[in-house]
Design an enzyme around this catalytic site. Structure first.
Site, PDB file in Angstrom:
ATOM      1  N   GLU A  61      -4.479   6.949  -4.228  1.00 40.80           N
ATOM      2  CA  GLU A  61      -4.798   7.096  -5.425  1.00 40.80           C
ATOM      3  C   GLU A  61      -6.152   7.528  -6.100  1.00 40.80           C
ATOM      4  OE1 GLU A  61      -4.321   2.577  -5.356  1.00 40.80           O
ATOM      5  OE2 GLU A  61      -2.222   2.649  -4.909  1.00 40.80           O
ATOM      6  N   ARG A  84       0.907  -1.053   0.164  1.00 42.65           N
ATOM      7  CA  ARG A  84      -0.201  -0.133   0.131  1.00 42.65           C
ATOM      8  C   ARG A  84       0.582   1.257  -0.082  1.00 42.65           C
ATOM      9  NH1 ARG A  84      -3.497  -2.708  -1.670  1.00 42.65           N
ATOM     10  NH2 ARG A  84      -5.564  -3.095  -0.698  1.00 42.65           N
ATOM     11  N   HIS A 114      -1.262   0.717  -9.743  1.00 38.09           N
ATOM     12  CA  HIS A 114      -1.962  -0.307  -8.902  1.00 38.09           C
ATOM     13  C   HIS A 114      -2.476  -1.474  -9.655  1.00 38.09           C
ATOM     14  CE1 HIS A 114      -3.902  -0.932  -4.675  1.00 38.09           C
ATOM     15  NE2 HIS A 114      -3.833  -2.229  -5.422  1.00 38.09           N
TER      16      HIS A 114
END
Ligand code: NAP
Ligand code: 8YV
Length: 314
Positions: free
Chosen positions: A261, A232, A280
């Protein structure tokens, strides 16, 4: 009248998997509504589940008074308020295991590309630098590297399996030493960072891991070191990382995840020479995203049938 359960979709996931969900439920797509409050007032009380990816605040749970289940598309659930869910008698399910191989593949892709500078070499070739300046710079081996895995859980173990095939010296750090592996355990992350060439982070996000990779860890990894973050964005102090990459206190980094994000910190975007960025996407193959969707589908079906949930988090 249909007896299908109603699911409030807070964040939509892989479309073919969403379509499968529509076979057994009626979905209400909150993220598409211009007036979210009015949408919740109209549909909130008929929904018994919320579908989301990583996030579900307590306020949303309160807008769904008959809520029984939160379907989290992802193994990580750091943005889902688990305490609030548990207090409300709401179950949370996630998508463990089915993505292990996929995420481990991406971790290796980033580590390999970071170490061998594949992306930078591509740019060098396209820009005609090869002709102008000659051979690309020499880099470090990937095979036989010393690798430190931060988080030897389900995905971390698959990363270790792949590292073994690359003849690497494998070690790990987490809070608990495993009794089922021979890899070298470091009880202190800083000690492991100082001992390895490559550090791969694959731990959960949340308060307990916030900025666990700070200036000290980054500097311990050092000018020849590579940091890969597929965990993360919050687990790395990204300001310290940008600064260390710019002045060479860290060799290189490859990041798949960011704290806010889809925003990517500006100071990271400006670094090209020793930083690789991906949006991601570690679990983003058709096969894996469908498999993740099916885990949620099967959980929802289990709830409907009065059967035990398959992947409960709380
Ligand atoms: P897992 O099986 O629960 O493994 C997590 C490991 O992290 C555990 O072995 C745990 O060991 C360790 N850990 C937890 N808290 C820690 C701490 N404070 N300090 C050090 N180690 C700690 O989880 P997983 O299925 O492998 O997934 C791991 C994470 O990867 C997810 O939570 C998610 O955030 C991330 N992920 C990212 C992507 C992506 O697309 N980039 C995809 C999937 C998953 P101890 O409890 O002994 O410390
Ligand atoms: C996401 C992930 O679920 O599983 C996780 O924790 O981070 C990913 O697999 C995926 O990017 C959808 O948000």
């Amino acid at each position: 009248m249909s007896d299908k359960p109603h699911v409030l979709i807070f964040a939509p996931w892989y479309q073919p998997a969403m379509r499968r969900l529509d076979e057994i439920s009626v979905t209400h797509h909150l993220y598409l509504a211009s007036d979210k409050q009015a949408f919740l007032e109209e549909h909130g009380s008929k929904c018994t589940s919320i579908g989301t990816m990583h996030h579900c605040p307590a306020s949303l749970m309160d807008a769904v008074p008959n809520l029984k289940l939160i379907l989290n598309f992802g193994v990580g659930y750091d943005g889902v308020d688990i305490t609030a869910a548990t207090e409300r008698g709401v179950k949370v399910v996630n998508t463990p295991d089915v993505l292990n191989d996929c995420v481990a593949d991406m971790a290796m892709a980033l580590a390999l590309a970071g170490r061998r500078k594949v992306v930078q070499a591509d740019r060098y070739t396209r820009r005609g630098e090869w002709r102008k300046r000659g051979d690309f710079e020499y880099v470090n081996n990937f095979h036989h590297s010393k690798i430190g895995i931060l988080g030897l859980g389900r995905i971390g173990l698959e990363i270790a399996n792949r590292c073994a095939a690359f003849k690497m010296d494998i070690c790990y750090h987490q809070r608990t030493k495993r009794s089922d592996v021979e890899y070298r355990y470091f009880s202190k992350l800083a000690d492991m960072a100082a001992a390895v060439d490559i550090l791969i982070a694959i731990i959960p996000g949340g308060d307990s891991t916030k900025n666990i990779i700070d200036k000290e860890i980054i500097e311990a990894l050092g000018p020849q070191g590579l940091l890969v973050n597929v965990a993360r964005g919050t687990v790395v102090d990204n300001a310290a990382l940008a600064s260390a990459l710019k002045d060479g206190r860290l060799g290189a980094a490859a990041l798949d995840v960011f704290p806010n994000e889809p925003e990517v910190p500006e100071d990271l975007l400006n670094i090209e020479d020793n930083l690789i960025l991906t949006p991601h996407m570690a679990s983003a193959t058709h096969y894996t995203r469908m498999a993740m969707g099916m885990v949620l589908y099967n959980n929802l079906q289990a709830l409907q049938d009065g059967q035990p949930l398959l992947t409960p988090v709380n």
